[in-house]
Design a protein around this motif. Sequence first.
Motif, PDB file in Angstrom:
ATOM      1  N   THR A  15       0.086 -12.639  -5.361  1.00 51.83           N
ATOM      2  CA  THR A  15       0.644 -12.077  -6.590  1.00 51.83           C
ATOM      3  C   THR A  15      -0.400 -11.978  -7.704  1.00 51.83           C
ATOM      4  O   THR A  15      -0.067 -11.628  -8.832  1.00 51.83           O
ATOM      5  CB  THR A  15       1.882 -12.867  -7.076  1.00 51.83           C
ATOM      6  N   PHE A  16      -1.645 -12.261  -7.385  1.00 52.77           N
ATOM      7  CA  PHE A  16      -2.774 -11.947  -8.260  1.00 52.77           C
ATOM      8  C   PHE A  16      -3.886 -11.428  -7.368  1.00 52.77           C
ATOM      9  O   PHE A  16      -4.238 -12.051  -6.368  1.00 52.77           O
ATOM     10  CB  PHE A  16      -3.273 -13.162  -9.045  1.00 52.77           C
ATOM     11  N   VAL A  17      -4.405 -10.250  -7.727  1.00 57.37           N
ATOM     12  CA  VAL A  17      -5.551  -9.692  -7.006  1.00 57.37           C
ATOM     13  C   VAL A  17      -6.622  -9.340  -8.027  1.00 57.37           C
ATOM     14  O   VAL A  17      -6.323  -9.083  -9.196  1.00 57.37           O
ATOM     15  CB  VAL A  17      -5.191  -8.441  -6.170  1.00 57.37           C
ATOM     16  N   SER A  18      -7.851  -9.346  -7.577  1.00 55.52           N
ATOM     17  CA  SER A  18      -8.957  -9.024  -8.460  1.00 55.52           C
ATOM     18  C   SER A  18      -9.985  -8.212  -7.703  1.00 55.52           C
ATOM     19  O   SER A  18     -10.192  -8.405  -6.505  1.00 55.52           O
ATOM     20  CB  SER A  18      -9.603 -10.311  -8.982  1.00 55.52           C
ATOM     21  N   MET A  46      -4.942  -8.069 -11.450  1.00 54.23           N
ATOM     22  CA  MET A  46      -3.557  -7.610 -11.541  1.00 54.23           C
ATOM     23  C   MET A  46      -2.638  -8.744 -11.101  1.00 54.23           C
ATOM     24  O   MET A  46      -2.818  -9.321 -10.027  1.00 54.23           O
ATOM     25  CB  MET A  46      -3.338  -6.404 -10.635  1.00 54.23           C
ATOM     26  N   SER A  47      -1.681  -9.054 -11.962  1.00 48.74           N
ATOM     27  CA  SER A  47      -0.637 -10.018 -11.620  1.00 48.74           C
ATOM     28  C   SER A  47       0.618  -9.223 -11.297  1.00 48.74           C
ATOM     29  O   SER A  47       0.979  -8.299 -12.034  1.00 48.74           O
ATOM     30  CB  SER A  47      -0.350 -10.952 -12.800  1.00 48.74           C
ATOM     31  N   TYR A  48       1.247  -9.571 -10.198  1.00 46.76           N
ATOM     32  CA  TYR A  48       2.461  -8.876  -9.794  1.00 46.76           C
ATOM     33  C   TYR A  48       3.674  -9.720 -10.143  1.00 46.76           C
ATOM     34  O   TYR A  48       3.729 -10.906  -9.833  1.00 46.76           O
ATOM     35  CB  TYR A  48       2.444  -8.591  -8.293  1.00 46.76           C
ATOM     36  N   VAL A  49       4.614  -9.103 -10.818  1.00 43.28           N
ATOM     37  CA  VAL A  49       5.867  -9.769 -11.176  1.00 43.28           C
ATOM     38  C   VAL A  49       7.020  -8.880 -10.726  1.00 43.28           C
ATOM     39  O   VAL A  49       6.849  -7.682 -10.486  1.00 43.28           O
ATOM     40  CB  VAL A  49       5.961 -10.064 -12.693  1.00 43.28           C
ATOM     41  N   LYS A  50       8.172  -9.501 -10.617  1.00 45.06           N
ATOM     42  CA  LYS A  50       9.348  -8.747 -10.207  1.00 45.06           C
ATOM     43  C   LYS A  50      10.441  -8.986 -11.229  1.00 45.06           C
ATOM     44  O   LYS A  50      10.738 -10.121 -11.583  1.00 45.06           O
ATOM     45  CB  LYS A  50       9.797  -9.181  -8.814  1.00 45.06           C
ATOM     46  N   LEU A 109      -1.799  -5.850 -15.803  1.00 46.07           N
ATOM     47  CA  LEU A 109      -3.246  -5.732 -15.717  1.00 46.07           C
ATOM     48  C   LEU A 109      -3.900  -6.700 -16.688  1.00 46.07           C
ATOM     49  O   LEU A 109      -3.492  -6.804 -17.843  1.00 46.07           O
ATOM     50  CB  LEU A 109      -3.640  -4.291 -16.039  1.00 46.07           C
ATOM     51  N   SER A 110      -4.900  -7.411 -16.205  1.00 42.64           N
ATOM     52  CA  SER A 110      -5.618  -8.365 -17.052  1.00 42.64           C
ATOM     53  C   SER A 110      -7.037  -8.499 -16.525  1.00 42.64           C
ATOM     54  O   SER A 110      -7.396  -7.931 -15.504  1.00 42.64           O
ATOM     55  CB  SER A 110      -4.935  -9.729 -17.029  1.00 42.64           C
ATOM     56  N   SER A 111      -7.797  -9.277 -17.226  1.00 47.13           N
ATOM     57  CA  SER A 111      -9.151  -9.611 -16.768  1.00 47.13           C
ATOM     58  C   SER A 111     -10.034  -8.392 -16.552  1.00 47.13           C
ATOM     59  O   SER A 111     -10.931  -8.419 -15.722  1.00 47.13           O
ATOM     60  CB  SER A 111      -9.095 -10.457 -15.493  1.00 47.13           C
ATOM     61  N   MET A 112      -9.777  -7.313 -17.289  1.00 51.30           N
ATOM     62  CA  MET A 112     -10.669  -6.154 -17.243  1.00 51.30           C
ATOM     63  C   MET A 112     -11.860  -6.460 -18.138  1.00 51.30           C
ATOM     64  O   MET A 112     -11.701  -6.677 -19.339  1.00 51.30           O
ATOM     65  CB  MET A 112      -9.963  -4.895 -17.735  1.00 51.30           C
ATOM     66  N   PHE A 113     -13.022  -6.493 -17.538  1.00 46.68           N
ATOM     67  CA  PHE A 113     -14.222  -6.814 -18.307  1.00 46.68           C
ATOM     68  C   PHE A 113     -15.430  -6.184 -17.638  1.00 46.68           C
ATOM     69  O   PHE A 113     -15.558  -6.209 -16.413  1.00 46.68           O
ATOM     70  CB  PHE A 113     -14.425  -8.329 -18.403  1.00 46.68           C
TER      71      PHE A 113
END
Length: 138
Positions: free
Chosen positions: A39-42, A57-61, A76-80
């Motif tokens: 549920t988190f990929v990078s 990307m964290s996946y939530v439902k 979407l997170s951790s874009m750097f």
Amino acid sequence: MDIFIDIRINQLRGEGAKEDIDLVPALKDYYNRHMADGTFVSWLAFDGNKIIGTSGMSYVKKPPYFGCPSGKIGLLSSMFTNPDYRRKGIAKELLSRVVKDAKDYGCGAVQITASDMGVKLYADFGFVHNGNFMQYKL
């Protein structure tokens, strides 16, 4: 794992976040659990052995809705991108990969709270502002 923690903390510092707690234990727990269950990929970009860009990307439902019967959304997170490598298409490539992964996962939407620097990248990619988005801070 430590590299994800370092990158995340440095990213938050770069965005001007106030460091009022030790975030390392919470990040370690998050990455351990969510990387293990998918549920988190990078995606990472390298120049040799040096990480020069990241996306996550964290996946939530949430309950299914008409636009997305699966209820799955990507956060979407951790874009750097390392400042020395900006404006070379690295962030766009990382964004393309992580969004494709979200589509393959069955997400109906991808959301992000964009930094001032990232707004143009996301708008050019096709992200649109949601004027009704609201947040209540606890």
